[in-house]
Design a protein around this motif. Structure first.
Motif, PDB file in Angstrom:
ATOM      1  N   ILE A 107       0.940  -1.228  -0.010  1.00  0.00           N
ATOM      2  CA  ILE A 107      -0.101   0.018   0.215  1.00  0.00           C
ATOM      3  C   ILE A 107       0.845   1.216   0.031  1.00  0.00           C
ATOM      4  CG2 ILE A 107      -1.450   1.320   1.687  1.00  0.00           C
ATOM      5  CD1 ILE A 107      -2.715  -1.089   0.022  1.00  0.00           C
ATOM      6  N   GLY A 161      -3.073   3.231  -8.448  1.00  0.00           N
ATOM      7  CA  GLY A 161      -1.533   2.883  -8.563  1.00  0.00           C
ATOM      8  C   GLY A 161      -1.114   2.993  -6.886  1.00  0.00           C
ATOM      9  N   ASP A 162      -1.981   3.210  -5.997  1.00  0.00           N
ATOM     10  CA  ASP A 162      -1.464   3.286  -4.796  1.00  0.00           C
ATOM     11  C   ASP A 162      -1.335   1.778  -4.062  1.00  0.00           C
ATOM     12  OD1 ASP A 162      -0.921   5.853  -4.348  1.00  0.00           O
ATOM     13  OD2 ASP A 162      -2.865   6.368  -3.798  1.00  0.00           O
ATOM     14  N   VAL A 163      -1.758   0.628  -4.801  1.00  0.00           N
ATOM     15  CA  VAL A 163      -1.896  -0.584  -4.594  1.00  0.00           C
ATOM     16  C   VAL A 163      -0.959  -1.472  -5.538  1.00  0.00           C
ATOM     17  CG1 VAL A 163      -3.383  -2.652  -4.113  1.00  0.00           C
ATOM     18  CG2 VAL A 163      -4.173  -0.348  -3.761  1.00  0.00           C
ATOM     19  N   GLN A 164       0.130  -2.004  -4.817  1.00  0.00           N
ATOM     20  CA  GLN A 164       0.746  -3.023  -5.691  1.00  0.00           C
ATOM     21  C   GLN A 164       0.455  -4.540  -5.528  1.00  0.00           C
ATOM     22  OE1 GLN A 164       4.886  -2.401  -4.692  1.00  0.00           O
ATOM     23  NE2 GLN A 164       5.600  -3.902  -6.192  1.00  0.00           N
TER      24      GLN A 164
END
Lengths: 112, 274
Positions: free
Chosen positions: A6, A55-58
């Motif tokens: 995150i 994009g805040d979650v990988q």
């Protein structure tokens, strides 16, 4: 397993809530990251986070490393030998010089 | 201060009105509503906390921080807070969008798989026709076509995988920036808490005396945050302590009797309504 990392405060809050309400699917929560079971529900939870926070979650797919299967013997031996070194302050590249152990640069360019 | 309601004009620092909604008066004080009309100095930051008494909810620490600022106090942490805010503001966020690249890899992969099966099937059919001596021209042409398309699909899939690799690498780099942003956001939140605490601490003793001076039952300890009482008492104390130029609306607060008493108690202009 599915590794979820995150990168924002909002997403962190959502991750916390997800982990709280889906304990059986969450294998581990490590601060801003979590490991989900590799099930459809695990994927659903991970994708839900991504749908909400972009994009805040990988999301990465992980599997245990079998070093006897995928890591060359030279690398395994180098790791063991370096941990047994006499002087704790010797950096690895100095330790490897003049031995059969691989140099960091050579390892850096070699994919597993 | 002038208050005009239904053609009736009131003037003074302590005005009593009847049958007017307190929230309407607050909106009028803020200039958000034309009727009733309240002609008064513009409300400052503290006013946001004590515009109407009793308040529906009261953020004691926030109100004390605003009061301390209005009284000229500042926190030593403020510079650090501003630095962190400035760095966050200057941080541009590169896009992390690998979705299209992922989808292309999946699509090209399944197309390749489909064509591979098609080629295998046509090879089988061709072999069967050879064995029975049947005409193979049409099947050969189909096989050639399918083989050609398979080779194209392979090329396309490889290109898609390379594009995905590049996109993933770019995304990884972009995440460093996001990581930094998260650190800064956390730092800002911590600093804001420290600043609020410092400011509340700066006026805590004055707040304590004010709590004792206003009607209501509350116990205030010697260190900031030690407060046990109802929000109305805390809000009254803040209103008494803070320099207020815009009027405070006192709406149905039984423990204060009348506009003049309220204005004296709070040392501020008051619109008293029942």
């Amino acid at each position: 397993m599915l590794l979820v990392v995150i990168y924002s405060r909002d997403a962190r809050t959502t991750l916390r809530n997800v982990c709280r309400s889906h304990e059986s699917t969450v294998v581990r929560q490590l601060g801003r990251a979590a490991l989900f079971e590799e099930t459809e529900l695990g994927a659903f939870l991970a994708l839900r986070l991504r749908a909400k926070h972009g994009g805040d979650v990988q999301i990465e797919r992980t599997s245990p490393l079998n070093e006897f299967e995928s890591v060359p013997e030279s690398v395994r031996e180098a790791a063991t030998a370096y941990e047994d070194r006499e002087a704790a302050t010797t950096p690895y590249d100095k330790f490897a010089t003049g031995t059969d152990h691989p140099q960091p640069d050579a390892m850096r360019d070699a994919d597993l | 201060m002038h208050v005009r309601i239904d053609g009736e004009c009131h003037e003074g620092v302590a005005i009593k009105v009847t049958d007017v909604d307190g929230r309407e008066l607050v909106r009028a004080i803020r200039g958000e509503e034309a009727s009733p009309s309240v002609d008064c100095p513009a409300p400052g930051p503290v006013h946001g906390h004590v515009a109407i008494l009793p308040p529906r909810a009261f953020d004691r620490r926030g109100a004390l921080a605003a009061t301390a600022r209005a009284l000229g106090h500042e926190s030593a942490t403020r510079a650090a807070l501003e630095d962190a805010r400035a760095e966050l503001a200057s941080l541009s966020m590169p896009a992390v969008d690998v979705r299209a690249a992922r989808r292309r890899v999946a699509e090209t992969g399944s197309e390749e798989e489909r064509l591979r099966e098609r080629v295998a099937e046509l090879r089988g059919r061709l072999r069967a026709r050879h064995e029975t001596g049947a005409d193979t021209t049409a099947v050969e042409a189909q096989l050639d076509e399918a083989t050609r398309r398979l080779s194209e699909a392979e090329t396309e899939r490889i290109a898609a995988e390379q594009a995905l690799d590049r996109a993933e690498r770019a995304a990884r780099e972009a995440r460093d920036r996001r990581e930094r942003r998260l650190e800064l956001e956390d730092r800002i939140a911590n600093r804001e808490r420290e600043v609020r605490y410092d400011l509340a601490a700066a006026v805590w003793e004055q707040f304590r005396s004010a709590v004792h001076a206003v009607p209501g039952s509350a116990t205030v300890g010697p260190t900031p945050g030690e407060f046990d009482g109802d929000p109305a008492t805390a809000a009254l104390a803040v209103a008494r302590l803070a320099p207020l130029e815009a009027p405070v609306v006192v709406d149905g607060l039984d423990r204060v009797s009348g506009a003049d008493a309220a204005a004296t108690l709070l040392d501020a202009p008051v619109i008293y309504t029942r």
